[in-house]
Motif scaffolding. Structure first.
Motif, mmCIF file in Angstrom:
data_model
loop_
_atom_site.group_PDB
_atom_site.id
_atom_site.type_symbol
_atom_site.label_atom_id
_atom_site.label_comp_id
_atom_site.label_asym_id
_atom_site.label_seq_id
_atom_site.Cartn_x
_atom_site.Cartn_y
_atom_site.Cartn_z
ATOM 1 N N TYR A 183 1.221 -1.250 0.180
ATOM 2 C CA TYR A 183 -0.107 0.442 -0.022
ATOM 3 C C TYR A 183 0.991 1.448 0.079
ATOM 4 O O TYR A 183 0.634 2.394 -0.444
ATOM 5 C CB TYR A 183 -0.902 0.232 1.760
ATOM 6 N N LEU A 184 1.477 1.165 1.277
ATOM 7 C CA LEU A 184 3.318 2.415 0.880
ATOM 8 C C LEU A 184 3.348 2.487 -0.323
ATOM 9 O O LEU A 184 4.057 3.445 -0.823
ATOM 10 C CB LEU A 184 4.295 1.761 1.624
ATOM 11 N N GLY A 185 3.979 2.059 -0.869
ATOM 12 C CA GLY A 185 3.914 1.703 -2.889
ATOM 13 C C GLY A 185 2.987 2.396 -3.799
ATOM 14 O O GLY A 185 3.205 2.978 -4.430
ATOM 15 N N PHE A 186 2.090 2.111 -3.093
ATOM 16 C CA PHE A 186 0.994 2.245 -4.101
ATOM 17 C C PHE A 186 0.644 4.544 -3.475
ATOM 18 O O PHE A 186 0.475 5.086 -5.417
ATOM 19 C CB PHE A 186 -0.436 2.182 -3.805
ATOM 20 N N ILE A 187 0.613 4.554 -2.582
ATOM 21 C CA ILE A 187 0.015 5.421 -2.467
ATOM 22 C C ILE A 187 1.651 7.021 -2.299
ATOM 23 O O ILE A 187 1.207 8.158 -2.917
ATOM 24 C CB ILE A 187 0.193 5.908 -0.997
ATOM 25 N N VAL A 188 2.774 6.218 -3.202
ATOM 26 C CA VAL A 188 4.168 7.007 -2.947
ATOM 27 C C VAL A 188 4.226 8.298 -4.648
ATOM 28 O O VAL A 188 3.420 9.036 -4.047
ATOM 29 C CB VAL A 188 5.173 6.317 -2.851
ATOM 30 N N PRO A 189 3.465 7.320 -5.671
ATOM 31 C CA PRO A 189 3.164 7.596 -6.912
ATOM 32 C C PRO A 189 2.530 9.166 -6.651
ATOM 33 O O PRO A 189 2.263 9.834 -7.078
ATOM 34 C CB PRO A 189 2.867 6.845 -7.717
ATOM 35 N N GLY A 190 1.438 8.680 -5.955
ATOM 36 C CA GLY A 190 -0.179 9.075 -6.021
ATOM 37 C C GLY A 190 0.306 10.450 -5.073
ATOM 38 O O GLY A 190 -0.611 12.035 -5.291
ATOM 39 N N LEU A 191 0.883 10.378 -4.294
ATOM 40 C CA LEU A 191 1.335 11.199 -3.155
ATOM 41 C C LEU A 191 2.278 12.968 -3.920
ATOM 42 O O LEU A 191 2.229 13.676 -4.207
ATOM 43 C CB LEU A 191 2.295 11.367 -1.877
ATOM 44 N N MET A 192 3.156 12.249 -5.004
ATOM 45 C CA MET A 192 3.722 12.452 -5.463
ATOM 46 C C MET A 192 3.440 13.518 -6.843
ATOM 47 O O MET A 192 3.198 14.811 -7.401
ATOM 48 C CB MET A 192 5.251 11.471 -6.288
ATOM 49 N N THR A 193 1.829 13.007 -7.168
ATOM 50 C CA THR A 193 1.963 14.133 -8.277
ATOM 51 C C THR A 193 0.425 14.980 -7.918
ATOM 52 O O THR A 193 0.704 15.853 -8.096
ATOM 53 C CB THR A 193 0.602 13.060 -9.220
ATOM 54 N N MET A 194 0.089 14.855 -6.629
ATOM 55 C CA MET A 194 -0.882 15.902 -5.559
ATOM 56 C C MET A 194 0.027 16.600 -5.408
ATOM 57 O O MET A 194 -0.217 17.729 -5.247
ATOM 58 C CB MET A 194 -1.611 14.964 -3.994
ATOM 59 N N HIS A 195 1.132 16.535 -4.592
ATOM 60 C CA HIS A 195 1.999 17.928 -4.433
ATOM 61 C C HIS A 195 2.685 18.639 -5.602
ATOM 62 O O HIS A 195 2.796 19.849 -5.584
ATOM 63 C CB HIS A 195 2.964 17.308 -3.447
ATOM 64 N N LEU A 196 2.909 17.490 -6.551
ATOM 65 C CA LEU A 196 3.181 18.165 -8.029
ATOM 66 C C LEU A 196 1.915 19.634 -8.613
ATOM 67 O O LEU A 196 2.527 20.478 -8.225
ATOM 68 C CB LEU A 196 3.682 17.331 -8.865
ATOM 69 N N ILE A 197 0.947 18.650 -7.927
ATOM 70 C CA ILE A 197 -0.245 19.006 -8.979
ATOM 71 C C ILE A 197 -0.425 20.704 -7.565
ATOM 72 O O ILE A 197 -0.483 21.803 -8.994
ATOM 73 C CB ILE A 197 -1.431 18.680 -9.488
#
Length: 256
Positions: A58-72
């Motif tokens: 689950y950690l590996g799954f949300i890391v790219p999501g968090l990267m995208t969210m904060h990039l945006i």
């Protein structure tokens, strides 16, 4: 076409130094927030979630999501604040009177958003390494998505700054539009876990394809073919960039 590279670089330098000078407000808060998300959701709760069907923890799954969210959010907030304050204090006239084309003006202004978004996005990834090793599967593809996504939302920030008449209006796009779409785009959950009708609706959410693009670049796993995500990112970045240039050209709320 760039005819005044020194002018573009000077404007870009000003925008970059502007957010770096207040890094405690622009860089560190999203990194601290991501750390808390990773610890609470990725470690404390995620360790109890069976995510084996996705091929990721689950950690590996949300890391790219968090990267995208904060990039945006970082890209959007940087240009929206910079341009709105320039309009508010009327020193946008200095940029409009500079020997720069409208294309070059937009390019110089969005540079700050792109650089800030990139720093924060990669910073979130570096923070994730403290919780577990995660190698980037497609670094060149990640660079492509970081640049195109930051261009999309740096330009969106300028559109919001041109439209807004006060600070309350400035945040409306982000609060009522961008944030809900990002959260529903698969930052914290696979779309396959949602009801069928919501899965179908998600296919019309542009944030879904941006999140999937970053996730594939980092993990090699995505809910959609990466070519679709890459195409969506390219079309959106190109379209919103030239729309911003057009609004500068007609002087939309810039010459009042």
């Amino acid at each position: 076409m760039i005819t005044n590279p020194i002018g573009v670089l000077s404007l870009s330098k000003r925008e970059i130094l502007r957010f770096l000078s207040v890094s405690t407000q622009t860089i560190f808060p999203p990194l601290i927030t991501s750390t808390l998300f990773m610890f609470i959701f990725g470690v404390a709760i995620g360790s109890r979630i069976d995510f084996s069907s996705t091929g990721l923890s689950y950690l590996g799954f949300i890391v790219p999501g968090l990267m995208t969210m904060h990039l945006i959010s970082s890209s959007y907030e940087n240009t929206s604040a910079s341009l709105f304050i320039a309009r508010w204090h009327n020193h946008i006239q200095e940029v409009l009177l500079a020997p720069l084309s409208y294309f070059e003006m937009v390019l110089g202004l969005l540079a700050g958003g792109v650089v800030r978004g990139t720093i924060v996005c990669l910073g979130v990834y570096l923070v994730s390494l403290f919780f577990g090793p995660t190698s980037i599967q497609h670094p060149l593809l990640l660079a492509y998505f970081i640049v195109t996504i930051s261009v999309i939302f740096s330009c969106a920030g300028m559109l919001g700054a041109l439209w807004a008449e006060d600070f309350g209006m400035l945040n409306m796009w982000n609060i009522y539009g961008i944030v809900p779409l990002v959260f529903m785009g698969g930052v914290f959950h696979p779309v396959s876990m949602l009801p069928q009708i919501v899965q179908t609706i998600s296919k019309f959410n542009p944030m879904f394809y941006l999140v999937q693009g970053i996730r594939f670049s980092v993990t090699g796993i995505s809910d959609v073919p990466v070519i679709i995500a890459a195409s969506a990112s390219f079309v959106l970045s190109t379209g919103v960039f030239f729309l911003t240039v057009h609004l500068f050209k007609i002087g939309y709320k810039l010459r009042t």
